[in-house]
Motif scaffolding. Structure first.
Motif, short mmCIF file in Angstrom:
data_model
loop_
_atom_site.label_atom_id
_atom_site.label_comp_id
_atom_site.label_asym_id
_atom_site.label_seq_id
_atom_site.Cartn_x
_atom_site.Cartn_y
_atom_site.Cartn_z
N GLU A 30 -7.89 -2.33 -20.82
CA GLU A 30 -7.46 -1.31 -19.87
C GLU A 30 -8.68 -0.52 -19.39
O GLU A 30 -9.52 -0.12 -20.21
CB GLU A 30 -6.44 -0.33 -20.49
N VAL A 31 -8.76 -0.26 -18.10
CA VAL A 31 -9.87 0.53 -17.54
C VAL A 31 -9.30 1.84 -17.02
O VAL A 31 -8.38 1.85 -16.20
CB VAL A 31 -10.56 -0.25 -16.39
N GLY A 32 -9.84 2.97 -17.55
CA GLY A 32 -9.37 4.29 -17.13
C GLY A 32 -8.11 4.69 -17.87
O GLY A 32 -7.06 4.91 -17.27
N GLY A 55 -7.31 7.41 -19.61
CA GLY A 55 -6.87 8.80 -19.76
C GLY A 55 -6.63 9.11 -21.23
O GLY A 55 -7.46 8.78 -22.09
N GLU A 111 -12.76 4.23 -21.10
CA GLU A 111 -12.51 5.51 -20.41
C GLU A 111 -13.85 6.22 -20.24
O GLU A 111 -14.60 6.40 -21.20
CB GLU A 111 -11.51 6.35 -21.23
N ILE A 112 -14.10 6.67 -19.01
CA ILE A 112 -15.42 7.24 -18.70
C ILE A 112 -15.54 8.71 -19.12
O ILE A 112 -16.65 9.21 -19.30
CB ILE A 112 -15.72 7.04 -17.19
N GLY A 128 -17.07 4.77 -21.84
CA GLY A 128 -18.03 4.12 -20.95
C GLY A 128 -17.44 3.88 -19.58
O GLY A 128 -16.30 4.27 -19.29
N GLY A 144 -16.18 1.27 -16.99
CA GLY A 144 -15.64 -0.08 -16.92
C GLY A 144 -16.42 -0.96 -15.95
O GLY A 144 -16.65 -2.15 -16.22
N PHE A 197 -3.15 3.95 -12.16
CA PHE A 197 -3.38 5.23 -11.48
C PHE A 197 -4.87 5.60 -11.45
O PHE A 197 -5.27 6.66 -11.91
CB PHE A 197 -2.54 6.34 -12.15
N ASP A 232 -8.39 6.98 -10.11
CA ASP A 232 -8.66 8.16 -9.27
C ASP A 232 -8.65 7.75 -7.80
O ASP A 232 -9.34 6.80 -7.42
CB ASP A 232 -10.03 8.76 -9.63
C1 SAM Z 1 -6.05 9.45 -12.62
S1 SAM Z 1 -6.55 9.09 -14.25
C2 SAM Z 1 -5.25 7.99 -14.87
C3 SAM Z 1 -5.26 7.88 -16.37
C4 SAM Z 1 -4.26 6.88 -16.94
N1 SAM Z 1 -4.56 5.53 -16.49
C5 SAM Z 1 -2.85 7.24 -16.56
O1 SAM Z 1 -2.27 6.53 -15.75
O2 SAM Z 1 -2.34 8.24 -17.10
C6 SAM Z 1 -7.89 7.95 -14.00
C7 SAM Z 1 -8.76 7.79 -15.23
O3 SAM Z 1 -9.75 6.81 -15.00
C8 SAM Z 1 -10.97 7.25 -15.60
N2 SAM Z 1 -12.06 6.52 -14.94
C9 SAM Z 1 -12.52 6.69 -13.67
N3 SAM Z 1 -13.50 5.82 -13.40
C10 SAM Z 1 -13.67 5.06 -14.51
C11 SAM Z 1 -14.54 3.99 -14.85
N4 SAM Z 1 -15.45 3.52 -13.98
N5 SAM Z 1 -14.46 3.44 -16.09
C12 SAM Z 1 -13.56 3.92 -16.99
N6 SAM Z 1 -12.72 4.95 -16.72
C13 SAM Z 1 -12.75 5.50 -15.50
C14 SAM Z 1 -10.96 8.74 -15.37
O4 SAM Z 1 -11.82 9.45 -16.23
C15 SAM Z 1 -9.48 9.06 -15.62
O5 SAM Z 1 -9.22 9.36 -16.98
#
Ligand code: SAM
Length: 214
Positions: free
Chosen positions: A44-46, A48, A69-70, A95, A97, A117, A119
């Motif tokens: 999973e990337v991102g 949260g 997760e960044i 880190g 993704g 979801f 950003d």
């Molecule tokens: C809008 S949130 C959604 C979080 C989760 N996926 C959810 O649906 O509840 C987007 C997440 O992606 C992370 N994120 C953004 N760019 C990223 C990257 N390049 N690698 C890893 N995580 C990333 C952000 O820090 C944030 O936590």
């Protein structure tokens, strides 16, 4: 819609098995070093706060889950929660993704990749910051096994349409395959915290899967 502060972590919980920073991810890729076994991998990337990582790794004990997760605090919290639940098949990485994919994952190493979801970066001039771009979509295709699935959900229709176009233009992934909404059976019965938030606010969610051909 702002985010609430995260709860404090109990210092007596050792979550070192479920959380690591990007530079500690084994290179070359060595799933046994992280999970103590080799099993079908989902990434999973991102993540949260990591709701998907917790529920999916509990529901699929035969698969291993790697979350990236960044935002440090979120990645740490998600790893901590996995440790508190005693999960041995799920690890959180702090880190980026987009950087980790080319550095770490071999071709055809994951059965599923999840992006929920991301950003939205609403302004047109910021669209290049979106996670789903030409390079990353090709990395997703490369890392998936034949028959593997990309799960992509968003609340932003324009981001959804852009992703469909991007994947058609730059990859051979087949889709979008529509995913139906499932009634929630309890207050945390959502794919992710953002899905929960959108549904509680009666906002649309665009759910899709894309499949890598055999
Ligand atoms: C809008 S949130 C959604 C979080 C989760 N996926 C959810 O649906 O509840 C987007 C997440 O992606 C992370 N994120 C953004 N760019 C990223 C990257 N390049 N690698 C890893 N995580 C990333 C952000 O820090 C944030 O936590």
């Amino acid at each position: 819609m702002g985010r609430k502060a995260l709860p404090k972590l109990n210092p007596s919980v050792d979550f070192s098995r479920n959380f690591l920073t990007a530079e500690k991810v084994p290179r070359p890729w060595d799933p046994e070093a992280l999970f103590g076994r080799v099993a079908p991998l989902e990434i999973e990337v991102g993540c949260g706060k990591g709701l998907f990582m917790r529920t999916a790794s509990e529901a699929n004990p035969d698969h291993d889950f790697l979350g990236i997760e960044i935002a440090y605090k979120y990645s740490e919290y998600a790893g901590y929660r996995l440790a508190k639940e005693g999960r041995t098949n799920a690890v959180m990485v702090h880190g980026d993704g987009q950087k980790l994919f080319p550095e770490v994952f071999p071709d055809a190493s994951a059965v599923a990749i999840h992006v929920y979801f991301p950003d939205p970066w609403w302004k047109k001039r910021h669209h290049r910051r979106r996670v789903m771009n030409e390079t990353f979509s090709q990395q997703i295709e490369r890392v998936l096994v034949p028959g593997g699935i990309l799960h992509f959900w968003t609340d932003v229709e324009e981001y959804f349409d852009m992703t469909v176009e991007l994947l058609h233009a730059h990859t051979k992934l087949e889709g979008p395959i529509e995913v139906n909404e499932r009634p929630a059976e309890h207050d945390l019965d959502y794919r992710t915290h953002f899905e929960r938030r959108m549904r509680k606010n009666e906002l649309d969610v665009f759910r899709s899967q894309f499949r890598k051909p055999q």
